[in-house]
Design a protein around this motif. Structure first.
Motif, short mmCIF file in Angstrom:
data_model
loop_
_atom_site.label_atom_id
_atom_site.label_comp_id
_atom_site.label_asym_id
_atom_site.label_seq_id
_atom_site.Cartn_x
_atom_site.Cartn_y
_atom_site.Cartn_z
N MET A 136 5.87 -6.04 1.61
CA MET A 136 6.02 -5.05 0.54
C MET A 136 4.69 -4.77 -0.15
O MET A 136 4.40 -3.64 -0.52
CB MET A 136 7.07 -5.50 -0.47
N LYS A 137 3.87 -5.80 -0.32
CA LYS A 137 2.55 -5.59 -0.94
C LYS A 137 1.68 -4.69 -0.06
O LYS A 137 1.08 -3.73 -0.55
CB LYS A 137 1.85 -6.92 -1.17
N SER A 138 1.64 -4.98 1.24
CA SER A 138 0.80 -4.17 2.13
C SER A 138 1.37 -2.76 2.26
O SER A 138 0.61 -1.79 2.36
CB SER A 138 0.67 -4.83 3.50
N PHE A 139 2.69 -2.60 2.21
CA PHE A 139 3.31 -1.28 2.25
C PHE A 139 2.90 -0.45 1.04
O PHE A 139 2.51 0.72 1.17
CB PHE A 139 4.83 -1.43 2.31
N ARG A 140 2.97 -1.05 -0.14
CA ARG A 140 2.61 -0.33 -1.37
C ARG A 140 1.11 0.04 -1.39
O ARG A 140 0.74 1.15 -1.75
CB ARG A 140 2.95 -1.15 -2.60
N MET A 141 0.27 -0.90 -1.00
CA MET A 141 -1.17 -0.64 -1.02
C MET A 141 -1.56 0.40 0.04
O MET A 141 -2.40 1.27 -0.21
CB MET A 141 -1.95 -1.94 -0.82
N PHE A 142 -0.96 0.32 1.22
CA PHE A 142 -1.25 1.29 2.26
C PHE A 142 -0.84 2.70 1.82
O PHE A 142 -1.58 3.66 2.01
CB PHE A 142 -0.54 0.92 3.56
N ASN A 143 0.34 2.83 1.21
CA ASN A 143 0.77 4.14 0.70
C ASN A 143 -0.16 4.65 -0.39
O ASN A 143 -0.44 5.85 -0.46
CB ASN A 143 2.20 4.09 0.18
N PHE A 144 -0.63 3.75 -1.25
CA PHE A 144 -1.54 4.18 -2.31
C PHE A 144 -2.84 4.71 -1.73
O PHE A 144 -3.28 5.80 -2.08
CB PHE A 144 -1.82 3.02 -3.27
N TYR A 145 -3.46 3.95 -0.83
CA TYR A 145 -4.74 4.38 -0.28
C TYR A 145 -4.61 5.53 0.71
O TYR A 145 -5.57 6.27 0.94
CB TYR A 145 -5.48 3.19 0.35
N SER A 146 -3.43 5.72 1.28
CA SER A 146 -3.22 6.87 2.18
C SER A 146 -3.24 8.18 1.41
O SER A 146 -3.61 9.22 1.96
CB SER A 146 -1.89 6.74 2.91
N ASN A 147 -2.84 8.14 0.16
CA ASN A 147 -2.81 9.36 -0.66
C ASN A 147 -4.10 9.60 -1.42
O ASN A 147 -4.19 10.57 -2.16
CB ASN A 147 -1.63 9.29 -1.63
N GLN A 148 -5.08 8.74 -1.28
CA GLN A 148 -6.36 8.88 -1.96
C GLN A 148 -7.40 9.49 -1.02
O GLN A 148 -7.33 9.29 0.18
CB GLN A 148 -6.87 7.51 -2.44
N LYS A 149 -8.34 10.20 -1.59
CA LYS A 149 -9.47 10.69 -0.79
C LYS A 149 -10.48 9.56 -0.67
O LYS A 149 -10.71 8.81 -1.60
CB LYS A 149 -10.08 11.90 -1.45
N GLY A 150 -11.08 9.45 0.48
CA GLY A 150 -12.01 8.35 0.71
C GLY A 150 -11.24 7.07 0.99
O GLY A 150 -10.13 7.10 1.51
N HIS A 151 -11.82 5.96 0.67
CA HIS A 151 -11.19 4.64 0.85
C HIS A 151 -10.72 4.43 2.29
O HIS A 151 -9.66 3.87 2.52
CB HIS A 151 -10.01 4.46 -0.10
N TYR A 152 -11.50 4.86 3.26
CA TYR A 152 -11.06 4.76 4.66
C TYR A 152 -10.89 3.32 5.11
O TYR A 152 -9.93 3.00 5.82
CB TYR A 152 -12.05 5.48 5.57
#
Length: 183
Positions: free
Chosen positions: A50-66
């Motif tokens: 659940m932690k990795s799911f939430r963080m992946f969704n957060f960074y997927s919606n951000q510009k940069g942070h590849y």
């Protein structure tokens, strides 16, 4: 768009859901997490998923942070394979909790806060659309929700139920195939 502090608050809430009441030997959350880590308990992997799911969704919606997106995506993939959980939906409300693995959630589903799945659940779509699930919904073991279905708040869906029609009455209890037994 959510901020990182809000995502961390959601992760903390889900962490408390995972480790609360599961082990009575210690009141300290850190000791519970450490014991689950040492014994490679299911709860530890559930929290990591659940932690990795939430963080992946957060960074997927951000510009940069590849690099962070790749890092959290690989972590999510690892724990997803380990627990046989396929949560492709980015519209999962806070407080999502599952007791056992084998969860499949379609990417176009919309899920409210505090969804509690027992295990072996499927929330899938058809050609007509995907489910919209309200807040504080309980899915019993093996419950399936498929199609363009709307489920109201505070609904309990029994084990093995197959839901293909709308449940618009809040507080309903549903068993079998779309059979409402309490309104």
């Amino acid at each position: 768009m959510k901020k990182l502090n809000e995502v961390k608050r959601i992760i903390k809430k889900e962490q408390l859901l995972v480790f609360k009441d599961k082990m009575n030997f210690s009141k300290s959350l850190r000791i519970r997490i450490l014991v689950c880590f040492l014994f490679r308990n299911f709860r530890y992997y559930q929290y990591k998923l659940m932690k990795s799911f939430r963080m992946f969704n957060f960074y997927s919606n951000q510009k940069g942070h590849y690099f962070k997106k790749i890092y959290w995506g690989r972590k999510y993939g690892k724990y997803s394979l380990k627990l046989h959980c396929q949560i492709n939906c980015s519209n999962v409300g806070e407080g999502f909790f599952f007791e056992h693995p084998n969860i499949v959630i379609n990417k176009s589903a919309i899920i409210g806060n505090d969804l509690h799945c027992i295990g072996n659940n499927c929330i899938g779509s058809t050609d007509k659309g995907a489910p919209v699930i309200g807040n504080n919904v309980f899915l019993g073991f093996g419950a399936i929700v498929i199609g363009d279905v709307k489920i109201a708040d505070n609904v309990k869906i029994g084990a093995g139920a197959i839901i293909t029609k709308d449940i618009l009455e809040p507080g309903s209890i549903v068993v079998g195939n779309n059979r409402i037994i309490k309104r």
